[in-house]
Design a protein around this motif. Structure first.
Motif, PDB file in Angstrom:
ATOM      1  N   GLU A 105     -40.464 -58.490 -53.487  1.00 21.57           N
ATOM      2  CA  GLU A 105     -41.531 -60.390 -53.167  1.00 21.57           C
ATOM      3  C   GLU A 105     -41.403 -60.140 -54.698  1.00 21.57           C
ATOM      4  OE1 GLU A 105     -44.500 -61.702 -50.047  1.00 21.57           O
ATOM      5  OE2 GLU A 105     -43.441 -60.199 -48.523  1.00 21.57           O
ATOM      6  N   HIS A 111     -44.542 -59.287 -56.592  1.00 19.36           N
ATOM      7  CA  HIS A 111     -46.366 -59.355 -55.327  1.00 19.36           C
ATOM      8  C   HIS A 111     -47.117 -57.844 -55.940  1.00 19.36           C
ATOM      9  CE1 HIS A 111     -47.865 -58.697 -51.923  1.00 19.36           C
ATOM     10  NE2 HIS A 111     -47.375 -60.432 -51.391  1.00 19.36           N
ATOM     11  N   ASP A 140     -44.402 -66.988 -52.679  1.00 25.10           N
ATOM     12  CA  ASP A 140     -43.944 -65.636 -52.778  1.00 25.10           C
ATOM     13  C   ASP A 140     -42.174 -65.895 -51.838  1.00 25.10           C
ATOM     14  OD1 ASP A 140     -46.007 -63.778 -53.671  1.00 25.10           O
ATOM     15  OD2 ASP A 140     -47.185 -64.233 -51.501  1.00 25.10           O
ATOM     16  N   GLU A 159     -44.355 -67.391 -48.264  1.00 24.52           N
ATOM     17  CA  GLU A 159     -45.326 -67.722 -47.970  1.00 24.52           C
ATOM     18  C   GLU A 159     -46.115 -68.738 -49.284  1.00 24.52           C
ATOM     19  OE1 GLU A 159     -49.462 -66.046 -47.271  1.00 24.52           O
ATOM     20  OE2 GLU A 159     -48.539 -64.145 -48.328  1.00 24.52           O
TER      21      GLU A 159
HETATM   22 MG   LIG Z   1     -47.835 -62.409 -48.618  1.00 25.28          MG
END
Ligand SMILES: [Mg+2]
Ligand SMILES: Nc1ncnc2c1ncn2[C@@H]1O[C@H](COP(=O)(O)OP(=O)(O)OP(=O)(O)O)[C@@H](O)[C@H]1O
Length: 307
Positions: free
Chosen positions: A222, A238, A268, A282
């Motif tokens: 991500e 991420h 994300d 999200e």
């Molecule tokens: Mg997440």
């Protein structure tokens, strides 16, 4: 115009200093010529917002927060306590809830994020009953794999037990995973139970994230994009995969972020395993999204104090 200051959580063991988790951000802010104040996170969570902001000077002007997640109701108390000292959080209580909780941002991102439905939590220990779950499953189309979370967080580290539902048509299995999720979240369950259709995201090792291929969930590659006033000010990994860089295509997401209308948010993004494009996994409030260690956050912090 006054330059915004940033409020960080105080170190519980040394309340005159920032919490060790945020110390590097506070140091970097100082190097950039910015000012910070401190909030007592435990007092804020405990419902004593006035005590929590005791160290923030009167008439502190425009303020950002960079700290631990707090429930939306606690954030509203935080904003009110600061307003009582003539300080203004630049993200309003309504703006925080909109970016922080899935039902707050979902309608804006619908179509660009996995199909989702939710069941508000009434505070009872058991969580949603079989009829509520069956209705939620029907709203999601009644079959196929899904992911369980609350309005804010999943239990991705307990993927098979409390996060991943292999087949929605198996209502008993849905009940087991949701029941375990509710039990593990306990008093920290935020808002309600969310069911999302599972999508196959590209994974670092080439296999789809989660699923039965081993490795469990949460391993999708991500990218976390940090947005200020509708512009991406930092694109990084991420925090779960800090060494995996991704270069997401932001063309469609930019318009959605602007439509949400919150000044400081994160998205994300993950790439679908079939190569057909990027998806929003999200949205988050930028004030409480974790910054991966070692990332160069100077552009982000400089933008915040220039906002
Ligand atoms: Mg997440
Ligand atoms: N609909 C979905 N389809 C496939 N995988 C998903 C889906 N939703 C979540 N996941 C996987 O589960 C992980 C955790 O989900 P999500 O990011 O929603 O929860 P979180 O607990 O809020 O995570 P974070 O640590 O980012 O705050 C994601 O990173 C992704 O790998």
């Amino acid at each position: 115009m006054r330059v915004p200051a940033i409020i960080f959580p105080a170190d519980p063991l040394n309340p005159r200093r920032p919490d060790p988790h945020f110390a590097w951000e506070a140091r970097l802010l100082r190097e950039l010529g910015g000012r910070h104040h401190l909030v007592d996170h435990d007092a804020l969570l405990g419902g004593d917002a006035r005590e929590a902001v005791r160290q923030v000077p009167e008439d502190s002007g425009p303020l950002w927060y960079r700290g631990w997640m707090v429930p939306s109701a606690r954030y509203a108390e935080f904003a009110a306590a600061l307003a009582g000292r003539s300080g203004t959080l630049l993200t309003s209580a309504a703006g925080y809830a909109a970016a922080h909780e899935l039902p707050g941002w979902y309608r804006v991102f619908e179509g660009a994020t996995p199909d989702s439905t939710w069941i508000p939590w009434d505070g009872s220990a058991e969580g949603p009953g079989p009829e509520e779950l069956a209705a939620a499953v029907a709203r999601l189309g009644g079959s196929g794999p899904a992911v369980v979370k609350d309005y804010v967080k999943s239990r991705k580290h307990e993927w098979h037990e409390a996060c991943y539902v292999p087949e929605l048509a198996d209502l008993a299995a849905v009940g087991r995973v949701v029941g375990r999720f509710v039990e593990l979240q306990g008093e920290f369950l935020a808002g309600g139970v969310v069911l999302r259709r599972y999508e196959r995201f590209e994974r670092a090792d080439g296999a789809p994230a989660g699923g039965d291929g081993g490795g469990g969930g949460g391993r999708a590659v991500e990218a976390r994009v940090w947005w200020l006033d509708g512009r991406p000010v930092l694109i990084g990994p991420h925090p779960d995969t800090p060494h995996l860089a991704a270069e997401p295509d932001l063309a469609d997401v930019s318009a959605l972020v602007r439509a949400l209308g919150c000044r400081f948010v994160t998205t994300d993004l993950a790439r679908l395993a079939d190569g057909s494009g990027w998806r929003v996994v999200e949205v988050g409030d930028g004030q409480v999204s974790d910054l991966p260690h070692g990332i160069d956050a100077s552009g982000l912090l400089a933008s915040l104090i220039a906002a």
